[in-house]
Write a protein that holds these residues in place. Structure first.
Motif, PDB file in Angstrom:
ATOM      1  N   GLN A  47      42.582  53.813  63.928  1.00 45.11           N
ATOM      2  CA  GLN A  47      41.281  54.393  63.635  1.00 45.11           C
ATOM      3  C   GLN A  47      41.143  55.766  64.303  1.00 45.11           C
ATOM      4  O   GLN A  47      41.451  55.942  65.475  1.00 45.11           O
ATOM      5  N   THR A  48      40.688  56.728  63.525  1.00 46.74           N
ATOM      6  CA  THR A  48      40.546  58.102  64.020  1.00 46.74           C
ATOM      7  C   THR A  48      39.141  58.328  64.571  1.00 46.74           C
ATOM      8  O   THR A  48      38.174  57.703  64.116  1.00 46.74           O
ATOM      9  N   GLN A  49      39.032  59.225  65.558  1.00 43.00           N
ATOM     10  CA  GLN A  49      37.736  59.560  66.136  1.00 43.00           C
ATOM     11  C   GLN A  49      37.455  61.047  65.992  1.00 43.00           C
ATOM     12  O   GLN A  49      38.331  61.870  66.213  1.00 43.00           O
ATOM     13  N   HIS A  50      36.221  61.361  65.621  1.00 47.52           N
ATOM     14  CA  HIS A  50      35.768  62.748  65.590  1.00 47.52           C
ATOM     15  C   HIS A  50      35.257  63.092  66.983  1.00 47.52           C
ATOM     16  O   HIS A  50      34.591  62.272  67.628  1.00 47.52           O
ATOM     17  N   ARG A  53      31.789  62.187  67.735  1.00 50.22           N
ATOM     18  CA  ARG A  53      31.372  60.784  67.583  1.00 50.22           C
ATOM     19  C   ARG A  53      32.350  59.857  68.317  1.00 50.22           C
ATOM     20  O   ARG A  53      32.975  58.988  67.711  1.00 50.22           O
ATOM     21  N   PRO A  54      32.478  60.000  69.624  1.00 50.20           N
ATOM     22  CA  PRO A  54      33.430  59.165  70.367  1.00 50.20           C
ATOM     23  C   PRO A  54      32.924  57.734  70.538  1.00 50.20           C
ATOM     24  O   PRO A  54      31.715  57.482  70.491  1.00 50.20           O
ATOM     25  N   TYR A  55      33.853  56.836  70.718  1.00 48.72           N
ATOM     26  CA  TYR A  55      33.465  55.438  70.929  1.00 48.72           C
ATOM     27  C   TYR A  55      34.558  54.692  71.678  1.00 48.72           C
ATOM     28  O   TYR A  55      35.723  55.104  71.699  1.00 48.72           O
ATOM     29  N   HIS A  56      34.157  53.599  72.307  1.00 48.05           N
ATOM     30  CA  HIS A  56      35.085  52.617  72.856  1.00 48.05           C
ATOM     31  C   HIS A  56      35.043  51.406  71.925  1.00 48.05           C
ATOM     32  O   HIS A  56      33.962  50.925  71.570  1.00 48.05           O
ATOM     33  N   LEU A  57      36.196  50.907  71.548  1.00 55.28           N
ATOM     34  CA  LEU A  57      36.283  49.848  70.550  1.00 55.28           C
ATOM     35  C   LEU A  57      36.739  48.532  71.170  1.00 55.28           C
ATOM     36  O   LEU A  57      37.688  48.505  71.959  1.00 55.28           O
ATOM     37  N   THR A  58      36.063  47.463  70.789  1.00 55.28           N
ATOM     38  CA  THR A  58      36.473  46.115  71.157  1.00 55.28           C
ATOM     39  C   THR A  58      36.619  45.285  69.883  1.00 55.28           C
ATOM     40  O   THR A  58      35.694  45.244  69.057  1.00 55.28           O
ATOM     41  N   MET A  59      37.759  44.653  69.715  1.00 53.37           N
ATOM     42  CA  MET A  59      37.974  43.731  68.604  1.00 53.37           C
ATOM     43  C   MET A  59      37.681  42.314  69.107  1.00 53.37           C
ATOM     44  O   MET A  59      38.267  41.867  70.096  1.00 53.37           O
ATOM     45  N   VAL A  60      36.764  41.628  68.416  1.00 50.34           N
ATOM     46  CA  VAL A  60      36.398  40.259  68.777  1.00 50.34           C
ATOM     47  C   VAL A  60      36.922  39.335  67.677  1.00 50.34           C
ATOM     48  O   VAL A  60      36.386  39.318  66.563  1.00 50.34           O
ATOM     49  N   ILE A  61      37.964  38.596  67.977  1.00 53.65           N
ATOM     50  CA  ILE A  61      38.597  37.722  66.993  1.00 53.65           C
ATOM     51  C   ILE A  61      38.163  36.281  67.263  1.00 53.65           C
ATOM     52  O   ILE A  61      38.406  35.745  68.346  1.00 53.65           O
ATOM     53  N   VAL A  62      37.522  35.674  66.275  1.00 51.06           N
ATOM     54  CA  VAL A  62      37.075  34.291  66.391  1.00 51.06           C
ATOM     55  C   VAL A  62      37.965  33.421  65.517  1.00 51.06           C
ATOM     56  O   VAL A  62      37.952  33.534  64.291  1.00 51.06           O
ATOM     57  N   ASP A  63      38.738  32.567  66.160  1.00 54.57           N
ATOM     58  CA  ASP A  63      39.627  31.644  65.460  1.00 54.57           C
ATOM     59  C   ASP A  63      38.842  30.369  65.185  1.00 54.57           C
ATOM     60  O   ASP A  63      38.451  29.654  66.111  1.00 54.57           O
ATOM     61  N   GLY A 125      39.835  56.257  58.694  1.00 56.62           N
ATOM     62  CA  GLY A 125      38.598  56.913  59.116  1.00 56.62           C
ATOM     63  C   GLY A 125      37.366  56.049  58.940  1.00 56.62           C
ATOM     64  O   GLY A 125      36.241  56.571  58.936  1.00 56.62           O
ATOM     65  N   TRP A 126      37.561  54.763  58.825  1.00 55.99           N
ATOM     66  CA  TRP A 126      36.459  53.832  58.523  1.00 55.99           C
ATOM     67  C   TRP A 126      35.337  53.893  59.558  1.00 55.99           C
ATOM     68  O   TRP A 126      34.169  54.130  59.219  1.00 55.99           O
ATOM     69  N   LEU A 127      35.659  53.681  60.805  1.00 54.14           N
ATOM     70  CA  LEU A 127      34.618  53.653  61.836  1.00 54.14           C
ATOM     71  C   LEU A 127      33.900  54.992  61.955  1.00 54.14           C
ATOM     72  O   LEU A 127      32.680  55.052  62.099  1.00 54.14           O
ATOM     73  N   ASP A 128      34.655  56.085  61.873  1.00 54.36           N
ATOM     74  CA  ASP A 128      34.014  57.391  61.982  1.00 54.36           C
ATOM     75  C   ASP A 128      33.082  57.644  60.801  1.00 54.36           C
ATOM     76  O   ASP A 128      32.011  58.246  60.966  1.00 54.36           O
ATOM     77  N   ALA A 129      33.463  57.181  59.603  1.00 52.02           N
ATOM     78  CA  ALA A 129      32.584  57.335  58.441  1.00 52.02           C
ATOM     79  C   ALA A 129      31.299  56.538  58.623  1.00 52.02           C
ATOM     80  O   ALA A 129      30.205  56.984  58.253  1.00 52.02           O
ATOM     81  N   MET A 130      31.416  55.361  59.197  1.00 47.45           N
ATOM     82  CA  MET A 130      30.229  54.567  59.505  1.00 47.45           C
ATOM     83  C   MET A 130      29.311  55.316  60.475  1.00 47.45           C
ATOM     84  O   MET A 130      28.094  55.401  60.274  1.00 47.45           O
ATOM     85  N   LEU A 131      29.913  55.862  61.517  1.00 47.67           N
ATOM     86  CA  LEU A 131      29.125  56.576  62.530  1.00 47.67           C
ATOM     87  C   LEU A 131      28.496  57.842  61.960  1.00 47.67           C
ATOM     88  O   LEU A 131      27.364  58.201  62.316  1.00 47.67           O
ATOM     89  N   GLU A 132      29.211  58.525  61.083  1.00 46.36           N
ATOM     90  CA  GLU A 132      28.664  59.735  60.466  1.00 46.36           C
ATOM     91  C   GLU A 132      27.418  59.414  59.649  1.00 46.36           C
ATOM     92  O   GLU A 132      26.386  60.094  59.747  1.00 46.36           O
ATOM     93  N   THR A 133      27.498  58.371  58.824  1.00 47.80           N
ATOM     94  CA  THR A 133      26.339  57.966  58.025  1.00 47.80           C
ATOM     95  C   THR A 133      25.197  57.502  58.912  1.00 47.80           C
ATOM     96  O   THR A 133      24.023  57.826  58.668  1.00 47.80           O
ATOM     97  N   ARG A 134      25.516  56.771  59.957  1.00 54.96           N
ATOM     98  CA  ARG A 134      24.484  56.316  60.891  1.00 54.96           C
ATOM     99  C   ARG A 134      23.762  57.497  61.520  1.00 54.96           C
ATOM    100  O   ARG A 134      22.532  57.516  61.607  1.00 54.96           O
ATOM    101  N   GLY A 135      24.522  58.502  61.959  1.00 54.61           N
ATOM    102  CA  GLY A 135      23.918  59.655  62.612  1.00 54.61           C
ATOM    103  C   GLY A 135      23.062  60.494  61.686  1.00 54.61           C
ATOM    104  O   GLY A 135      21.969  60.932  62.066  1.00 54.61           O
ATOM    105  N   LYS A 136      23.527  60.699  60.458  1.00 54.15           N
ATOM    106  CA  LYS A 136      22.784  61.524  59.514  1.00 54.15           C
ATOM    107  C   LYS A 136      21.469  60.881  59.089  1.00 54.15           C
ATOM    108  O   LYS A 136      20.487  61.582  58.794  1.00 54.15           O
ATOM    109  N   ASN A 137      21.441  59.567  59.046  1.00 54.18           N
ATOM    110  CA  ASN A 137      20.278  58.867  58.498  1.00 54.18           C
ATOM    111  C   ASN A 137      19.485  58.071  59.530  1.00 54.18           C
ATOM    112  O   ASN A 137      18.510  57.418  59.176  1.00 54.18           O
ATOM    113  N   ARG A 138      19.921  58.148  60.780  1.00 56.53           N
ATOM    114  CA  ARG A 138      19.295  57.335  61.829  1.00 56.53           C
ATOM    115  C   ARG A 138      19.219  55.881  61.394  1.00 56.53           C
ATOM    116  O   ARG A 138      18.183  55.208  61.524  1.00 56.53           O
ATOM    117  N   ALA A 139      20.320  55.396  60.869  1.00 53.33           N
ATOM    118  CA  ALA A 139      20.368  54.063  60.284  1.00 53.33           C
ATOM    119  C   ALA A 139      20.443  52.979  61.354  1.00 53.33           C
ATOM    120  O   ALA A 139      21.101  53.143  62.377  1.00 53.33           O
TER     121      ALA A 139
END
Length: 327
Positions: A47-50, A53-63, A125-139
């Motif tokens: 995953q790429t970061q702009h 729009r920096p972030y720390h990522l945690t993957m939570v896997i539920v088996d 670029g999935w996460l960054d696209a999510m963050l971009e839309t969130r920031g533009k729209n205050r979603a």
């Protein structure tokens, strides 16, 4: 006994020129789908970061396998340094149990929570696209497209009928729905509302529809992120008339079951009337099935979803995810 393992992410370098990074958790449920979870975890290392729009990522896997069959596969990604990794076993079988466990297992300081399925993988670029839309729209919530990936030589009728293609929207458009297959939402907001996935709908499916519908009724604003693309594997076992028709019935049925559990009398009457009208409309359109796969499938969708709604209001809850489920 429930088990949880946490693997630390490599420390990020500090830079005074960039905003404080957000803490993002991505929840993924898995049940004996080792190839799928391995592919997803591998893709998430890229995953790429702009810079803005920096972030720390945690993957939570539920088996959701009490035997913990995914443990070795998941733990193999514990030292990549691309993300923190939390692996937890949820022994109570059922999608809502596993979804609730995923949210409960996220770090306490999580800002944003996402859901992906274990038969999907996002673009880099999935996460960054999510963050971009969130920031533009205050979603409060961001939802994105899911593109089907078909097996070799799929049935031509289903492809032409676009059975497995999902609704798309304009980038940045505010929408009135979301699901758990490609979503990001404000974690503290959801926790403040004490929203949970409905465990009474253990094997029916549709708990994500109900969850996000409840959130939207409380004021959650959802926006579409067209660049946050996720690929979804469509196995050959689903490309049969039996599976397709049962799925359409189930979708309508879960809408009605949700209204039975959480709606008032007015809502239930509306759902029954709406379902009946869809059956009538679908029957009128049904002759199109011999000349147009798309419109023929639309007719069948109206009939089956409508029938599922009516029967759901009358008390039938179709258990799609229960072993040997049948209409």
């Amino acid at each position: 006994m429930n088990q949880q393992n946490t693997f630390p992410r490599a420390p990020a370098s500090t830079d005074r020129q960039v905003p404080a990074p957000l803490n993002i958790a991505v929840g993924v449920l898995t049940y004996r789908r080792l190839d799928g979870i391995a592919k997803l975890l591998d893709v998430m290392t890229r995953q790429t970061q702009h810079p803005a729009r920096p972030y720390h990522l945690t993957m939570v896997i539920v088996d959701n396998d009490a035997a913990g069959s995914a443990r070795a596969t998941v733990e193999g990604f514990g030292q990549t340094g691309a993300y923190n990794l939390i692996y937890v076993v949820e022994p109570n079988q059922g999608i809502p149990f596993a979804r609730n466990r995923a949210m409960d297992s996220a770090p306490a300081d999580t800002d944003l929570f996402c859901f992906l399925d274990d038969d999907e993988w996002p673009v880099d670029g999935w996460l960054d696209a999510m963050l971009e839309t969130r920031g533009k729209n205050r979603a409060d919530c961001v939802y994105g497209p899911v593109q089907p990936v078909y097996p070799d030589n799929p049935p031509e009728y289903f492809i032409k009928a676009k059975v497995f293609e999902r609704k798309k929207n304009k980038d940045g458009q505010r929408i009135s729905y979301a699901a758990s297959n490609n979503v990001m939402f404000d974690y503290p907001l959801i926790r403040s509302w004490n929203l949970r996935f409905e465990e009474k709908m253990r094997f029916t499916g549709g708990t994500d529809y109900l969850f996000f519908n409840q959130a939207i009724r409380r004021g959650m604003q959802v926006f579409w992120a067209d660049k946050a693309l996720v690929h979804d594997i469509v196995p050959a076992s689903r490309m049969t008339w039996k599976w397709v028709l049962q799925r359409q019935y189930r979708l309508g049925n879960t809408f009605a079951v949700s209204d039975v559990l959480h709606g008032n009398l007015k809502r239930r009457l509306y759902r029954a009337a709406y379902g009946a009208s869809r059956v009538i409309l679908g029957l009128a359109m049904l002759p199109a099935i011999v000349i147009s796969p798309y419109w023929g499938m639309r007719a069948l969708t109206h009939v089956l979803r409508g029938a599922g709604m009516v029967n759901g209001i009358l008390g039938h809850a179709y258990q799609e995810y229960k072993p040997n489920a049948a209409l």
